[in-house]
Scaffold this motif. Structure first.
Motif, mmCIF file in Angstrom:
data_model
loop_
_atom_site.group_PDB
_atom_site.id
_atom_site.type_symbol
_atom_site.label_atom_id
_atom_site.label_comp_id
_atom_site.label_asym_id
_atom_site.label_seq_id
_atom_site.Cartn_x
_atom_site.Cartn_y
_atom_site.Cartn_z
ATOM 1 N N SER A 192 -20.578 -34.812 53.226
ATOM 2 C CA SER A 192 -21.426 -35.316 54.307
ATOM 3 C C SER A 192 -20.622 -35.500 55.581
ATOM 4 N N MET A 193 -19.312 -35.414 55.457
ATOM 5 C CA MET A 193 -18.417 -35.426 56.598
ATOM 6 C C MET A 193 -17.555 -34.168 56.536
ATOM 7 N N ALA A 194 -17.605 -33.362 57.599
ATOM 8 C CA ALA A 194 -16.840 -32.123 57.601
ATOM 9 C C ALA A 194 -15.352 -32.410 57.464
ATOM 10 N N TRP A 195 -14.676 -31.523 56.730
ATOM 11 C CA TRP A 195 -13.224 -31.576 56.508
ATOM 12 C C TRP A 195 -12.802 -32.727 55.612
ATOM 13 N N TYR A 196 -13.760 -33.315 54.922
ATOM 14 C CA TYR A 196 -13.425 -34.370 53.967
ATOM 15 C C TYR A 196 -14.272 -34.172 52.723
ATOM 16 N N ALA A 197 -13.625 -34.113 51.564
ATOM 17 C CA ALA A 197 -14.347 -33.862 50.317
ATOM 18 C C ALA A 197 -13.778 -34.741 49.212
ATOM 19 N N PRO A 198 -14.415 -35.870 48.937
ATOM 20 C CA PRO A 198 -13.945 -36.716 47.834
ATOM 21 C C PRO A 198 -14.223 -36.046 46.489
ATOM 22 N N CYS A 199 -13.512 -36.468 45.478
ATOM 23 C CA CYS A 199 -13.721 -35.947 44.117
ATOM 24 C C CYS A 199 -13.953 -37.116 43.170
ATOM 25 N N GLU A 200 -15.013 -37.857 43.429
ATOM 26 C CA GLU A 200 -15.348 -39.004 42.602
ATOM 27 C C GLU A 200 -15.932 -38.530 41.267
ATOM 28 N N PRO A 201 -15.760 -39.310 40.197
ATOM 29 C CA PRO A 201 -16.332 -38.914 38.896
ATOM 30 C C PRO A 201 -17.831 -38.692 38.930
ATOM 31 N N SER A 202 -18.539 -39.461 39.757
ATOM 32 C CA SER A 202 -19.997 -39.345 39.811
ATOM 33 C C SER A 202 -20.473 -38.255 40.762
ATOM 34 N N GLN A 203 -19.561 -37.618 41.453
ATOM 35 C CA GLN A 203 -19.911 -36.637 42.471
ATOM 36 C C GLN A 203 -20.421 -35.351 41.849
ATOM 37 N N ARG A 204 -21.509 -34.835 42.402
ATOM 38 C CA ARG A 204 -22.089 -33.586 41.927
ATOM 39 C C ARG A 204 -22.417 -32.659 43.101
ATOM 40 N N ASP A 251 -23.646 -32.944 34.576
ATOM 41 C CA ASP A 251 -22.655 -33.858 33.996
ATOM 42 C C ASP A 251 -21.682 -34.333 35.066
ATOM 43 N N GLU A 252 -21.177 -35.529 34.895
ATOM 44 C CA GLU A 252 -20.266 -36.077 35.900
ATOM 45 C C GLU A 252 -18.825 -35.670 35.620
ATOM 46 N N ASN A 253 -17.978 -35.985 36.589
ATOM 47 C CA ASN A 253 -16.535 -35.758 36.498
ATOM 48 C C ASN A 253 -16.186 -34.269 36.373
ATOM 49 N N MET A 254 -16.941 -33.423 37.095
ATOM 50 C CA MET A 254 -16.702 -31.991 37.009
ATOM 51 C C MET A 254 -16.240 -31.358 38.323
ATOM 52 N N ILE A 255 -16.339 -32.068 39.449
ATOM 53 C CA ILE A 255 -16.104 -31.459 40.751
ATOM 54 C C ILE A 255 -14.663 -30.994 40.928
ATOM 55 N N GLN A 256 -13.713 -31.791 40.465
ATOM 56 C CA GLN A 256 -12.321 -31.399 40.642
ATOM 57 C C GLN A 256 -12.011 -30.128 39.848
ATOM 58 N N GLU A 257 -12.512 -30.051 38.610
ATOM 59 C CA GLU A 257 -12.294 -28.840 37.834
ATOM 60 C C GLU A 257 -13.058 -27.666 38.442
ATOM 61 N N PHE A 258 -14.234 -27.946 39.009
ATOM 62 C CA PHE A 258 -15.001 -26.892 39.674
ATOM 63 C C PHE A 258 -14.195 -26.265 40.810
ATOM 64 N N GLN A 259 -13.529 -27.087 41.613
ATOM 65 C CA GLN A 259 -12.690 -26.557 42.691
ATOM 66 C C GLN A 259 -11.645 -25.597 42.134
ATOM 67 N N TYR A 260 -11.019 -25.995 41.041
ATOM 68 C CA TYR A 260 -9.961 -25.180 40.438
ATOM 69 C C TYR A 260 -10.524 -23.881 39.867
ATOM 70 N N ARG A 261 -11.586 -23.979 39.075
ATOM 71 C CA ARG A 261 -12.145 -22.794 38.419
ATOM 72 C C ARG A 261 -12.761 -21.833 39.423
ATOM 73 N N ASN A 262 -13.329 -22.365 40.487
ATOM 74 C CA ASN A 262 -14.024 -21.540 41.465
ATOM 75 C C ASN A 262 -13.075 -20.598 42.207
ATOM 76 N N LYS A 263 -11.839 -21.019 42.448
ATOM 77 C CA LYS A 263 -10.943 -20.195 43.255
ATOM 78 C C LYS A 263 -9.763 -19.624 42.471
ATOM 79 N N TRP A 264 -9.661 -19.920 41.171
ATOM 80 C CA TRP A 264 -8.471 -19.539 40.415
ATOM 81 C C TRP A 264 -8.391 -18.041 40.189
ATOM 82 N N ILE A 265 -7.266 -17.457 40.554
ATOM 83 C CA ILE A 265 -6.949 -16.062 40.258
ATOM 84 C C ILE A 265 -5.495 -16.020 39.818
ATOM 85 N N PRO A 266 -5.189 -15.546 38.605
ATOM 86 C CA PRO A 266 -3.789 -15.442 38.185
ATOM 87 C C PRO A 266 -3.002 -14.516 39.110
#
Length: 645
Positions: free
Chosen positions: A529-541, A354-369
């Motif tokens: 595809s470019m180191a140190w740069y990570a876009p969070c486009e809706p279509s990005q997977r 599904d699209e539009n998940m990468i930004q939330e993935f970043q958050y969920r992947n590293k979140w620790i209360p």
């Protein structure tokens, strides 16, 4: 005192004395036994005493309100030995078990229908079991270092191919300890293993969330029901006539193997917070339990969280308001954690593309209360198993006899091209890769992973996402799948080993995303595809995540997790390593992962992206670069080791 016996001599020896209540349940005194029960004002209450093994009361003793305190009333019985008797209460017209009883008689057979017809079929026992523990328990394992495994005591080993002698019992779990150790988990979480009523009579009460009423020929297999004796280990889960001793022995053996033992408790709102606390304290003291997942209604988290006896005991809830519990203080040991349902939905959406998940993935992947832990999971008893998650688009609960109306309608699942079992190799291969992806999403996340029984080798429930009443092959773990899915089991085992080996993948505190200790790399950073740069486009997977092991004491090690949930291959540019270091592949969910060093074509917008990368503190060499080409729907973990000589 009413006597339903002709043994007058014995009756003459028995004395009943109203006394002031001390504590609920049965207490042995210097003179006899004191019985204390809770009842509303004006209710008729009788103590029913049965000779052991009988279902007809031998003695019926009124318990008056004389000397009662609040809703508690007591009677002291002299001249009997509770080694010869079992007991119940009659309150009004209902025969009830003592909610404080530590053991039950007549409940040895799971799903026994006789209790529907005879209210005396189950009786309470007064049993003070002395168990000599080999040791007091394992040292508390922090949530950050834990990998939990959830199982149903009966369903885990009941199937004929489980290769244990005492199937469906506490002993069966003991016999599976070598398997659990091989898998690499750190502790087990039992679904309710206290004595709940899986079969009920006409008085079932109102149906609550999680709680289901058993109809004809149905059992509440899971055990999420308020109709329970919370202090008693479940007699039908014991292979002997002594469930207390058998449960102690199971916990002791788990501890000897270095594994924690935890259990779920479901409350329907009828149990007071003070009694909940007493229940958990009892299991901690009597059974050396390491943690509890408390669910249901009427739960006062502050009462449990602030109890000094439970300070080093894991306490898991559906959600936690840690600021309300701790205010401005931070606990010395994080013993609270919440079930992270948001993680489940985010990762399932990402897994199916599904699209539009990468930004939330970043958050969920590293979140620790800050003050508690987070339990991450992709499958649980309430929903699809991991295999069914990649094998079914829709639930198939027809076996529950509710016309497929029960269970979750929305499962975030994808069948990979065919509904249910398939002979197509392309479908089977894709499902295997998707299950491996699911486990990497789980085990590479910073939260505490929880694996549901059998998922590590592709156990299926034939698309049933609500097997609450399936005490059969649907609800039991299918151990034949372990033989046919050795590839998945080996993969999960290796992923667990790698997670445990690299502390940077399971930190105590949330990673900051900056180089605050001047190691030369941020603790965590994001790439494409470019180191140190990570876009969070809706279509990005896709997403590349770099971890600097120096922040976890792993000097000179870098880990790069490459996630490609696209249906086409993707090239990740790898950050430049120090001189003498190189990248290698640790683990991948798919084949043909290509690791090379060559000039890469710069994507559109090169100058703008280079400027952003430079602002982030990195300017890459534009000549030859390391890159990794990840096949479609594949996740890979790479390691970059520096030469420290």
């Amino acid at each position: 005192m009413h006597l339903n016996t002709n043994e007058k001599e014995r009756a003459d020896m028995i004395q009943t004395v109203p006394v002031y209540p001390e504590q609920p349940g049965v207490v042995k005194t210097g003179k006899g036994y004191q019985f204390t029960v809770c009842a509303e004002e004006g209710e008729d209450v009788e103590l029913l005493l049965y000779e052991k093994g009988n279902t007809d009361p031998d003695l019926v003793i009124p318990i008056t309100e004389e000397k009662g305190v609040g809703n508690l009333r007591s009677v002291q019985i002299l001249g009997i030995s509770m080694e010869q008797y079992e007991y119940n209460y009659r309150i009004g017209e209902k025969v009830l078990q003592d909610p404080w009883a530590g053991c039950l008689a007549g409940a040895e057979m799971f799903g026994d229908e006789k209790i529907k017809e005879n209210p005396h079929a189950i009786r309470c026992l007064f049993r003070k079991e002395h168990y000599t523990w080999k040791e007091k328990g394992v040292l508390p394992i922090p949530f950050s270092d834990s990998i939990l495994y959830k199982l149903h005591v009966r369903g885990f080993t009941k199937q004929k191919d489980s290769r244990v002698r005492k199937k469906g019992t506490f002993r069966g779990i003991e016999q599976k300890i070598p398997y659990l150790k091989e898998l690499g988990i750190t502790g087990i979480l039992l679904m309710p293993a206290y004595d709940f009523r899986e079969v009920v009579g006409k008085e079932t009460g109102k149906e609550k969330h999680y709680e289901r009423k058993a109809t004809q020929n149905q059992v509440n297999y899971w055990g999420y029901t308020g109709n329970a004796c919370y202090f008693a280990p479940k007699a039908s889960y014991a292979s002997s006539d002594n469930p207390v001793r058998e449960f102690c022995h199971m916990v002791d053996d788990l501890h000897q193997a270095g594994l924690e033992c935890m259990m779920e408790f479901y409350f329907d709102g009828s149990v007071s917070p003070s009694m909940m606390l007493e229940i958990l304290r009892y299991w901690k003291q009597e059974y050396h339990m390491d943690g509890f997942h408390v669910i249901g209604q009427g739960i006062c988290q502050e009462v449990l969280a602030k109890d000094p006896l439970l300070a080093k005991t894991k306490l898991m809830f559906s959600n936690i308001d840690e600021n309300r519990i701790y205010n401005d203080q931070k606990p010395s040991f994080k013993n609270l954690a919440e079930y992270n349902e948001g993680f489940l939905y985010c990762m399932r959406h990402l897994l199916k593309g599904d699209e539009n998940m990468i930004q939330e993935f970043q958050y969920r992947n590293k979140w620790i209360p800050k003050k508690s832990g987070s339990i991450s999971y992709l499958a649980d008893q309430d929903g699809f198993t991991m295999m069914d998650l990649v094998s079914y688009d829709e639930k198939h609960n027809e076996a529950n006899r509710e016309e497929n109306r029960d269970g979750r309608e929305y499962n975030c699942s994808w069948n990979c091209g065919a509904e249910g079992p398939s002979r197509k190799k392309t479908v089977r291969d894709l499902r295997m890769r998707q299950m491996k992806n699911a486990f990497l999403l789980l085990l590479l996340g910073q939260g505490t992973p929880l694996i549901y029984q059998g998922d590590e080798f592709g156990n299926s429930q034939s698309g049933n996402n609500n097997a609450w009443c399936q005490d059969n092959e649907i609800g039991w773990v299918d151990w034949k799948a372990l033989r046919s899915n050795q590839e998945l089991f080996a993969f999960v085992k290796e992923a667990i080993r790698i997670r445990k080996e690299h502390k940077i993948l399971h930190m105590e505190e949330e990673l900051k995303g900056s180089d605050y200790k001047a190691f030369g790399y941020p603790d965590v950073s994001y790439h494409s595809s470019m180191a140190w740069y990570a876009p969070c486009e809706p279509s990005q997977r896709y997403m590349g995540i770099l971890y600097c092991g120096d922040y976890a004491g792993e000097k000179g090690q870098l880990l790069f997790a490459a996630y490609n949930l696209y249906w086409t291959k993707y090239k990740f540019a790898l950050p430049k390593l120090p001189k003498g270091a190189s990248w290698s592949i640790l683990l991948g969910s798919g084949e043909e992962i290509v690791l090379k060093k060559e000039a890469m074509e710069e994507p559109a917008g090169k100058e703008e992206k280079e400027e952003k990368a430079e602002q982030a503190g990195r300017k890459e060499n534009t000549e030859k670069k390391d890159y990794v080409e990840i096949p479609p729907r594949t996740i890979a973990l790479l390691i970059g080791k520096q030469d420290l000589k």
